[in-house]
Design a protein around this motif. Structure first.
Motif, PDB file in Angstrom:
ATOM      1  N   ASN A   1       0.835  -1.195   0.000  1.00  0.00           N
ATOM      2  CA  ASN A   1       0.000   0.000   0.000  1.00  0.00           C
ATOM      3  C   ASN A   1       0.873   1.249   0.000  1.00  0.00           C
ATOM      4  O   ASN A   1       2.108   1.172  -0.111  1.00  0.00           O
ATOM      5  N   GLU A   2       0.246   2.394   0.140  1.00  0.00           N
ATOM      6  CA  GLU A   2       1.006   3.645   0.097  1.00  0.00           C
ATOM      7  C   GLU A   2       2.036   3.720   1.223  1.00  0.00           C
ATOM      8  O   GLU A   2       3.131   4.268   1.057  1.00  0.00           O
ATOM      9  N   GLU A   3       1.702   3.171   2.386  1.00  0.00           N
ATOM     10  CA  GLU A   3       2.646   3.172   3.504  1.00  0.00           C
ATOM     11  C   GLU A   3       3.852   2.292   3.189  1.00  0.00           C
ATOM     12  O   GLU A   3       4.994   2.618   3.539  1.00  0.00           O
ATOM     13  N   THR A   4       3.603   1.164   2.512  1.00  0.00           N
ATOM     14  CA  THR A   4       4.699   0.279   2.116  1.00  0.00           C
ATOM     15  C   THR A   4       5.661   1.003   1.181  1.00  0.00           C
ATOM     16  O   THR A   4       6.893   0.906   1.325  1.00  0.00           O
ATOM     17  N   LEU A   5       5.111   1.718   0.234  1.00  0.00           N
ATOM     18  CA  LEU A   5       5.949   2.452  -0.710  1.00  0.00           C
ATOM     19  C   LEU A   5       6.778   3.508   0.008  1.00  0.00           C
ATOM     20  O   LEU A   5       7.945   3.758  -0.329  1.00  0.00           O
ATOM     21  N   ARG A   6       6.162   4.138   1.008  1.00  0.00           N
ATOM     22  CA  ARG A   6       6.895   5.154   1.769  1.00  0.00           C
ATOM     23  C   ARG A   6       8.053   4.521   2.550  1.00  0.00           C
ATOM     24  O   ARG A   6       9.153   5.066   2.613  1.00  0.00           O
ATOM     25  N   LEU A   7       7.791   3.330   3.142  1.00  0.00           N
ATOM     26  CA  LEU A   7       8.815   2.669   3.944  1.00  0.00           C
ATOM     27  C   LEU A   7       9.966   2.151   3.087  1.00  0.00           C
ATOM     28  O   LEU A   7      11.136   2.217   3.484  1.00  0.00           O
ATOM     29  N   THR A   8       9.661   1.621   1.917  1.00  0.00           N
ATOM     30  CA  THR A   8      10.690   1.010   1.072  1.00  0.00           C
ATOM     31  C   THR A   8      11.348   2.015   0.139  1.00  0.00           C
ATOM     32  O   THR A   8      12.453   1.753  -0.373  1.00  0.00           O
ATOM     33  N   GLY A   9      10.684   3.135  -0.089  1.00  0.00           N
ATOM     34  CA  GLY A   9      11.238   4.137  -0.999  1.00  0.00           C
ATOM     35  C   GLY A   9      11.146   3.732  -2.449  1.00  0.00           C
ATOM     36  O   GLY A   9      11.777   4.355  -3.302  1.00  0.00           O
ATOM     37  N   GLN A  10      10.404   2.703  -2.765  1.00  0.00           N
ATOM     38  CA  GLN A  10      10.223   2.259  -4.149  1.00  0.00           C
ATOM     39  C   GLN A  10       8.732   2.230  -4.488  1.00  0.00           C
ATOM     40  O   GLN A  10       7.903   1.826  -3.673  1.00  0.00           O
ATOM     41  N   ARG A  11       8.433   2.656  -5.709  1.00  0.00           N
ATOM     42  CA  ARG A  11       7.028   2.661  -6.125  1.00  0.00           C
ATOM     43  C   ARG A  11       6.797   1.724  -7.310  1.00  0.00           C
ATOM     44  O   ARG A  11       5.912   0.893  -7.288  1.00  0.00           O
ATOM     45  N   SER A  12       7.621   1.870  -8.341  1.00  0.00           N
ATOM     46  CA  SER A  12       7.474   0.991  -9.500  1.00  0.00           C
ATOM     47  C   SER A  12       8.851   0.762 -10.122  1.00  0.00           C
ATOM     48  O   SER A  12       9.494   1.714 -10.586  1.00  0.00           O
ATOM     49  N   PRO A  13       9.328  -0.478 -10.119  1.00  0.00           N
ATOM     50  CA  PRO A  13       8.660  -1.655  -9.540  1.00  0.00           C
ATOM     51  C   PRO A  13       8.735  -1.650  -8.016  1.00  0.00           C
ATOM     52  O   PRO A  13       9.554  -0.952  -7.431  1.00  0.00           O
ATOM     53  N   VAL A  14       7.874  -2.472  -7.388  1.00  0.00           N
ATOM     54  CA  VAL A  14       7.832  -2.522  -5.932  1.00  0.00           C
ATOM     55  C   VAL A  14       9.059  -3.250  -5.390  1.00  0.00           C
ATOM     56  O   VAL A  14       9.733  -4.008  -6.098  1.00  0.00           O
ATOM     57  N   ASP A  15       9.323  -3.018  -4.141  1.00  0.00           N
ATOM     58  CA  ASP A  15      10.477  -3.631  -3.477  1.00  0.00           C
ATOM     59  C   ASP A  15      10.309  -5.149  -3.415  1.00  0.00           C
ATOM     60  O   ASP A  15       9.267  -5.655  -2.974  1.00  0.00           O
ATOM     61  N   ARG A  16      11.336  -5.891  -3.856  1.00  0.00           N
ATOM     62  CA  ARG A  16      11.235  -7.347  -3.905  1.00  0.00           C
ATOM     63  C   ARG A  16      11.839  -8.007  -2.664  1.00  0.00           C
ATOM     64  O   ARG A  16      11.536  -9.164  -2.380  1.00  0.00           O
ATOM     65  N   THR A  17      12.650  -7.272  -1.938  1.00  0.00           N
ATOM     66  CA  THR A  17      13.214  -7.833  -0.705  1.00  0.00           C
ATOM     67  C   THR A  17      12.117  -8.087   0.307  1.00  0.00           C
ATOM     68  O   THR A  17      12.061  -9.155   0.943  1.00  0.00           O
TER      69      THR A  17
END
Length: 690
Positions: A94-110
């Motif tokens: 979700n949007e919070e995940t993107l904020r935490l990982t700093g990646q939007r597209s593509p999403v963080d795979r770790t």
């Protein structure tokens, strides 16, 4: 003997069938002759068009939009309401995940690799990943290693340029190479593409193209022949309340965090896990239940406008598959049969004749059927995604219009006959019934009991010699128009005009229970119309006399009379003769409206005063006559009645009580005349008119 009777019966039946067939054939020939080939062709063309629209409305531009809207309404109304489906869990970026990982597209795979380890260890039944890996990332090695070590059946999103125009050749090439890295593992490709209808709403299942991996929900549950090629309606579920969503949803970072992963493991054991994105700007779909879902977005994966994330669409499809909820499809042939029936019903409805309430009941019944029946089918589990509910209504309307136009042509001769026979001599209510059923107009004389009413304008013959002929015509037309309007207003049939006299009757061609009441009210209203006419004559015209009215109830022969080329609808007999004599008696008795006892007793009114017993000219049987005085008080009418009763008993002293009534009522010539007549008789004898 019995065999002979049976043989005769069979022969009679065969003759009846032949007669009916011959009659039907003659009717069809007559219909074709009356319609003509051009109108017949247009009628058939519109009926065929009605059938086509009723059968193809889901494929017809504009009309299909109405069909979609009606289906969405049905799907929303009867969406199964569930507290929660504990078999399926959604884990989302979700949007919070993107904020935490700093990646939007593509999403963080770790974070995905870490979460998959937790989910795999927790013992999920299967995992579906609605994320395309179509470009390289630095953490690909970690995720590939995780995929290779998975023990839980996992299905990874796959798309090709052939099936998804958004995929480039380079992206597909990378995706194919990526999948080969763990081709011998528990991770297998799956089709995740959702194809909406033309209006952007996700209503139906999508069958993967030939050669493509199985669809996500089918891959996660194993082969299911019933759903393998199913492309019918998706069964969306509705939450029982705003606080409890249909499916549990967790942010993916919760499973990547060791502090919370162990605690959440119990939520996914033995469950189907779907992993995907929950973003505000992509992968959102309108659904048939968007209208109700918009109000339940507090705990759901929907935006304020009711759009649903693609991952939840897959969850609903997965739940439907797990429920083995395969809505029964309506066969194509059944839809075409229904289209034919609908168009036929519309055409037959246009040909219905009868009372307005019966016709209205039939039409309303059909309307309610079109409205309710699709909802009934939806409620009992029938797939109404191809049901042409709006097309049925439109097809019925076209059938109604086409046959209605033809029916008006077919009825034109009967209508013309009724109009020519009655002209302007019938009130609208009676004329309307005869136009609907011309058989109610007798084409021969028949005996009927009627209320006959005659009028005469006092002194008009003498007046006609004193003024110009043009003025006579103007006055007479005005006068007769006024009287005709009154007679028709009260439902009378105008028989004829005789000079300045109007002859009318009630009880034919159609009789009603209140004919007597309406005839009596009309008789008095005719007198009042005459008085109004007297007040409005032009200047220079000598004074015009009163309108006298006579009314009687009795037998008459009513029907069309005349010769070959000319007929007139009229009434003949004692009722007419007596009414005419009663009208004439007004002059001698100095009254305005005279009604016989036979008529008075059948009016249901109590506004009469008795005017004694008289013997009319040309008759030997005395007649009790009455005059309507609606403005009189009940006690005054009762007083006159008491005087008449006392006189019949020989109490002549009671007659003088009339003098007091006359003084009280002012100038009342009729009452004064009654007093003179009673004084000339002793025991209620009839007063003979000379």
């Amino acid at each position: 003997m019995a065999n002979q009777q049976a043989s005769n019966g069979s022969a009679d039946d065969r003759r009846d069938v032949k007669t009916e067939a011959r009659s039907l054939w003659q009717s069809l020939r007559r219909i074709f002759a009356q319609l003509g080939p051009i109108r017949m062709a247009f009628t058939l063309l519109f009926l065929i068009l009605a059938i086509m629209i009723a059968g193809l409305s889901w494929k017809t531009p504009l009309i299909q939009d109405a069909e979609r809207a009606l289906y969405d309404l049905r799907a929303s109304v009867f969406a199964p309401v569930v507290e929660k489906d504990d078999r399926i869990v959604m884990i989302v970026y979700n949007e919070e995940t993107l904020r935490l990982t700093g990646q939007r597209s593509p999403v963080d795979r770790t974070i995905l690799a870490q979460s998959l380890e937790t989910i795999d260890a927790a013992g999920a039944k299967s995992i579906g990943i609605d994320i395309l890996f179509d470009m390289p990332q630095d953490d690909d090695t970690l995720l590939i290693d995780t995929f290779r070590s998975m023990q839980t059946p996992t299905y990874l999103a796959y798309a090709s340029a052939e099936t998804n125009p958004e995929i480039t050749f380079a992206q597909q090439q990378f995706l194919d190479d990526y999948l080969t890295e763990f081709k011998d593992s528990k991770v297998q490709p799956t089709t995740i593409r959702l194809d909406t209808d033309g209006d952007g709403v996700q209503r139906r299942w999508n069958s993967p193209p030939d050669g493509s991996p199985p669809f996500l929900s089918i891959a996660m549950t194993g082969p299911n022949p019933a759903f393998a090629s199913y492309n019918g309606a998706i069964r969306y579920f509705a939450a029982v309340s705003d606080e409890i969503p249909v499916f549990d949803k967790f942010p993916i970072e919760s499973f990547a965090d060791p502090a919370t992963a162990d605690m959440l493991a119990s939520f996914i054991k033995d469950k189907y896990v779907l992993i995907g994105g929950d973003f505000i700007d992509r992968d959102r779909f309108e659904t048939p239940i968007s209208s109700i879902a918009a109000g339940q977005n507090a705990e759901s994966t929907m935006t304020a406008d009711g759009k649903m994330i693609g991952l939840e669409v897959h969850a609903h499809m997965l739940a439907q598959l797990l429920n083995d909820d395969l809505p029964a499809e309506i066969p194509t042939w059944a839809l075409w049969v229904a289209a034919f029936i609908v168009a036929a019903c519309g055409g037959l409805s246009a040909a219905i004749v009868g009372r307005a309430w019966k016709v209205a009941a039939i039409l309303i019944g059909q309307f309610l059927f079109f409205v309710i029946f699709p909802f009934v089918l939806q409620n009992i589990g029938i797939d109404t995604l191809t049901l042409p509910a709006f097309g049925w209504g439109l097809g019925w309307l076209l059938g109604y219009a086409s046959v209605g136009s033809a029916a008006r042509t077919l009825n034109s001769k009967q209508r013309s006959f009724a109009q020519n026979a009655l002209g302007k001599y019938l009130p609208k209510s009676i004329a309307g019934e005869i136009l609907r059923d011309p058989e109610k107009l007798a084409l021969h004389g028949e005996k009927r009991q009627i209320f006959a009413v005659f009028t005469d304008l006092e002194g008009f013959t003498k007046l006609s010699h004193a003024i110009e002929p043009e003025m006579v015509a103007t006055l007479l037309n005005d006068y007769l128009d006024r009287l005709s309007d009154v007679a028709l207003e009260y439902g009378g049939t105008i028989d004829k005009f005789v000079g300045d006299a109007l002859v009318s009757f009630w009880g034919a061609p159609i009789a009603y229970a209140d004919d007597g009441e309406r005839a009596a009210k009309a008789a008095y209203a005719l007198y009042q119309a005459g008085e109004e006419f007297r007040k409005n004559v032009p200047e220079g015209v000598p004074p015009i006399g009163r309108t006298r009215v006579g009314m009687h109830y009795g037998d008459a022969i009513v029907g069309n009379f005349g010769g070959e080329g000319r007929i007139q609808y009229t009434a003949l007999g004692d009722a007419m003769n007596t009414a005419a004599r009663l009208e004439a008696a007004n002059k001698t008795l100095e009254t305005k409206v005279l009604i016989s006892r036979e008529a008075m007793e059948r009016t249901g009114l109590d506004w009469y005063r008795p005017m004694g017993k008289i013997t009319l000219r040309g008759r030997s049987t005395p007649v009790d006559v009455f005059e309507p005085v609606p403005d009189w008080a009940e006690k005054d009418r009762a007083a006159v009645t008491a005087v008449i009763a006392a006189h019949q008993k020989g109490d002549n002293s009671a007659v003088q009580a009339l003098s007091a009534i006359i003084k009280q009522s002012g100038e009342d010539l009729g009452l004064a005349n009654l007093l003179k007549r009673l004084e000339k008789t002793k025991h209620g004898e009839s007063y003979a008119l000379g």
